[in-house]
Design a protein around this motif. Structure first.
Motif, PDB file in Angstrom:
ATOM      1  N   GLY A  17       0.797  -1.222   0.000  1.00  0.00           N
ATOM      2  CA  GLY A  17       0.000   0.000   0.000  1.00  0.00           C
ATOM      3  C   GLY A  17       0.828   1.269   0.000  1.00  0.00           C
ATOM      4  O   GLY A  17       0.309   2.340  -0.286  1.00  0.00           O
ATOM      5  N   ALA A  18       2.115   1.162   0.314  1.00  0.00           N
ATOM      6  CA  ALA A  18       3.002   2.331   0.292  1.00  0.00           C
ATOM      7  C   ALA A  18       3.471   2.574  -1.141  1.00  0.00           C
ATOM      8  O   ALA A  18       3.513   1.655  -1.959  1.00  0.00           O
ATOM      9  CB  ALA A  18       4.210   2.100   1.199  1.00  0.00           C
ATOM     10  N   GLU A  19       3.842   3.800  -1.441  1.00  0.00           N
ATOM     11  CA  GLU A  19       4.314   4.127  -2.778  1.00  0.00           C
ATOM     12  C   GLU A  19       5.792   3.771  -2.935  1.00  0.00           C
ATOM     13  O   GLU A  19       6.611   4.091  -2.076  1.00  0.00           O
ATOM     14  CB  GLU A  19       4.106   5.605  -3.077  1.00  0.00           C
ATOM     15  CG  GLU A  19       4.428   5.973  -4.511  1.00  0.00           C
ATOM     16  CD  GLU A  19       4.065   7.400  -4.839  1.00  0.00           C
ATOM     17  OE1 GLU A  19       4.958   8.271  -4.730  1.00  0.00           O
ATOM     18  OE2 GLU A  19       2.887   7.643  -5.189  1.00  0.00           O
ATOM     19  N   PHE A  20       6.097   3.104  -4.037  1.00  0.00           N
ATOM     20  CA  PHE A  20       7.456   2.765  -4.426  1.00  0.00           C
ATOM     21  C   PHE A  20       7.690   3.376  -5.797  1.00  0.00           C
ATOM     22  O   PHE A  20       6.754   3.829  -6.453  1.00  0.00           O
ATOM     23  CB  PHE A  20       7.637   1.237  -4.495  1.00  0.00           C
ATOM     24  CG  PHE A  20       7.738   0.591  -3.144  1.00  0.00           C
ATOM     25  CD1 PHE A  20       8.959   0.137  -2.664  1.00  0.00           C
ATOM     26  CD2 PHE A  20       6.625   0.427  -2.336  1.00  0.00           C
ATOM     27  CE1 PHE A  20       9.065  -0.454  -1.411  1.00  0.00           C
ATOM     28  CE2 PHE A  20       6.714  -0.162  -1.081  1.00  0.00           C
ATOM     29  CZ  PHE A  20       7.942  -0.600  -0.628  1.00  0.00           C
ATOM     30  N   PHE A  28       4.401   3.373  -8.070  1.00  0.00           N
ATOM     31  CA  PHE A  28       3.471   2.252  -8.036  1.00  0.00           C
ATOM     32  C   PHE A  28       3.234   1.857  -6.590  1.00  0.00           C
ATOM     33  O   PHE A  28       4.016   2.190  -5.704  1.00  0.00           O
ATOM     34  CB  PHE A  28       3.975   1.054  -8.864  1.00  0.00           C
ATOM     35  CG  PHE A  28       5.194   0.359  -8.286  1.00  0.00           C
ATOM     36  CD1 PHE A  28       5.058  -0.758  -7.469  1.00  0.00           C
ATOM     37  CD2 PHE A  28       6.469   0.819  -8.564  1.00  0.00           C
ATOM     38  CE1 PHE A  28       6.171  -1.403  -6.947  1.00  0.00           C
ATOM     39  CE2 PHE A  28       7.596   0.190  -8.055  1.00  0.00           C
ATOM     40  CZ  PHE A  28       7.438  -0.934  -7.237  1.00  0.00           C
ATOM     41  N   VAL A  29       2.141   1.181  -6.361  1.00  0.00           N
ATOM     42  CA  VAL A  29       1.846   0.579  -5.069  1.00  0.00           C
ATOM     43  C   VAL A  29       1.552  -0.891  -5.338  1.00  0.00           C
ATOM     44  O   VAL A  29       1.290  -1.291  -6.472  1.00  0.00           O
ATOM     45  CB  VAL A  29       0.661   1.259  -4.339  1.00  0.00           C
ATOM     46  CG1 VAL A  29       0.986   2.700  -4.004  1.00  0.00           C
ATOM     47  CG2 VAL A  29      -0.607   1.170  -5.148  1.00  0.00           C
ATOM     48  N   TYR A  30       1.578  -1.682  -4.296  1.00  0.00           N
ATOM     49  CA  TYR A  30       1.294  -3.107  -4.467  1.00  0.00           C
ATOM     50  C   TYR A  30       0.470  -3.614  -3.303  1.00  0.00           C
ATOM     51  O   TYR A  30       0.383  -2.988  -2.251  1.00  0.00           O
ATOM     52  CB  TYR A  30       2.577  -3.925  -4.634  1.00  0.00           C
ATOM     53  CG  TYR A  30       3.501  -3.904  -3.428  1.00  0.00           C
ATOM     54  CD1 TYR A  30       3.299  -4.761  -2.345  1.00  0.00           C
ATOM     55  CD2 TYR A  30       4.589  -3.041  -3.382  1.00  0.00           C
ATOM     56  CE1 TYR A  30       4.148  -4.748  -1.254  1.00  0.00           C
ATOM     57  CE2 TYR A  30       5.447  -3.027  -2.297  1.00  0.00           C
ATOM     58  CZ  TYR A  30       5.220  -3.890  -1.233  1.00  0.00           C
ATOM     59  OH  TYR A  30       6.059  -3.872  -0.143  1.00  0.00           O
ATOM     60  N   THR A  39       1.012  -5.372  -8.409  1.00  0.00           N
ATOM     61  CA  THR A  39       1.144  -3.921  -8.430  1.00  0.00           C
ATOM     62  C   THR A  39      -0.078  -3.302  -9.105  1.00  0.00           C
ATOM     63  O   THR A  39      -0.817  -3.982  -9.810  1.00  0.00           O
ATOM     64  CB  THR A  39       2.410  -3.448  -9.183  1.00  0.00           C
ATOM     65  OG1 THR A  39       2.204  -3.544 -10.588  1.00  0.00           O
ATOM     66  CG2 THR A  39       3.639  -4.234  -8.760  1.00  0.00           C
ATOM     67  N   ASN A  40      -0.244  -2.014  -8.916  1.00  0.00           N
ATOM     68  CA  ASN A  40      -1.339  -1.298  -9.561  1.00  0.00           C
ATOM     69  C   ASN A  40      -1.020  -0.941 -11.006  1.00  0.00           C
ATOM     70  O   ASN A  40      -1.859  -0.387 -11.699  1.00  0.00           O
ATOM     71  CB  ASN A  40      -1.692  -0.031  -8.766  1.00  0.00           C
ATOM     72  CG  ASN A  40      -0.580   0.998  -8.795  1.00  0.00           C
ATOM     73  OD1 ASN A  40       0.607   0.667  -8.804  1.00  0.00           O
ATOM     74  ND2 ASN A  40      -0.956   2.262  -8.788  1.00  0.00           N
ATOM     75  N   ARG A  41       0.169  -1.267 -11.479  1.00  0.00           N
ATOM     76  CA  ARG A  41       0.567  -0.897 -12.840  1.00  0.00           C
ATOM     77  C   ARG A  41       0.643  -2.081 -13.793  1.00  0.00           C
ATOM     78  O   ARG A  41       1.009  -1.931 -14.948  1.00  0.00           O
ATOM     79  CB  ARG A  41       1.913  -0.177 -12.814  1.00  0.00           C
ATOM     80  CG  ARG A  41       1.832   1.172 -12.084  1.00  0.00           C
ATOM     81  CD  ARG A  41       3.147   1.900 -12.114  1.00  0.00           C
ATOM     82  NE  ARG A  41       3.644   2.117 -13.452  1.00  0.00           N
ATOM     83  CZ  ARG A  41       3.449   3.225 -14.164  1.00  0.00           C
ATOM     84  NH1 ARG A  41       2.750   4.217 -13.651  1.00  0.00           N
ATOM     85  NH2 ARG A  41       3.964   3.344 -15.366  1.00  0.00           N
TER      86      ARG A  41
END
Length: 89
Positions: A17-20, A28-30, A39-41
């Motif tokens: 849930g954190a941004e990487f 992206f977040v996962y 991931t959300n991408r």
């Protein structure tokens, strides 16, 4: 000394849930709904074993050094992030 993968996987789960950011700076977040990460991408699930395999060669300069792994850009970004790697590698 090699990092304990079980501990690394727990760090990965903890930061869901954190941004990487990828090496190119793409955010992206996962989520970790089981023994895999999504991931959300991308629509691809990245299995836990994928991270164990990549961890065996860490640290490396970029995702191109782990081409046998699925989603190398995301795998590298997560494993090389200071929140995940800490002082382990």
């Amino acid at each position: 000394m090699a990092a304990d993968f079980a501990e690394v996987w727990e760090r990965i789960r903890h930061h869901a849930g954190a941004e990487f950011h990828t090496i190119l700076g793409r955010p992206f977040v996962y989520e970790v709904p089981g023994n895999y990460l999504r991931t959300n991408r991308t629509n691809r699930n990245l299995p836990r074993s994928n991270f164990a395999k990549a961890l065996a060669v860490m640290p490396v300069d970029g995702p191109g050094a782990i081409p046998e792994c699925q989603g190398p850009s995301y795998t590298w970004a997560i494993l090389m992030d200071p929140r995940i790697r800490g002082d382990s590698w």
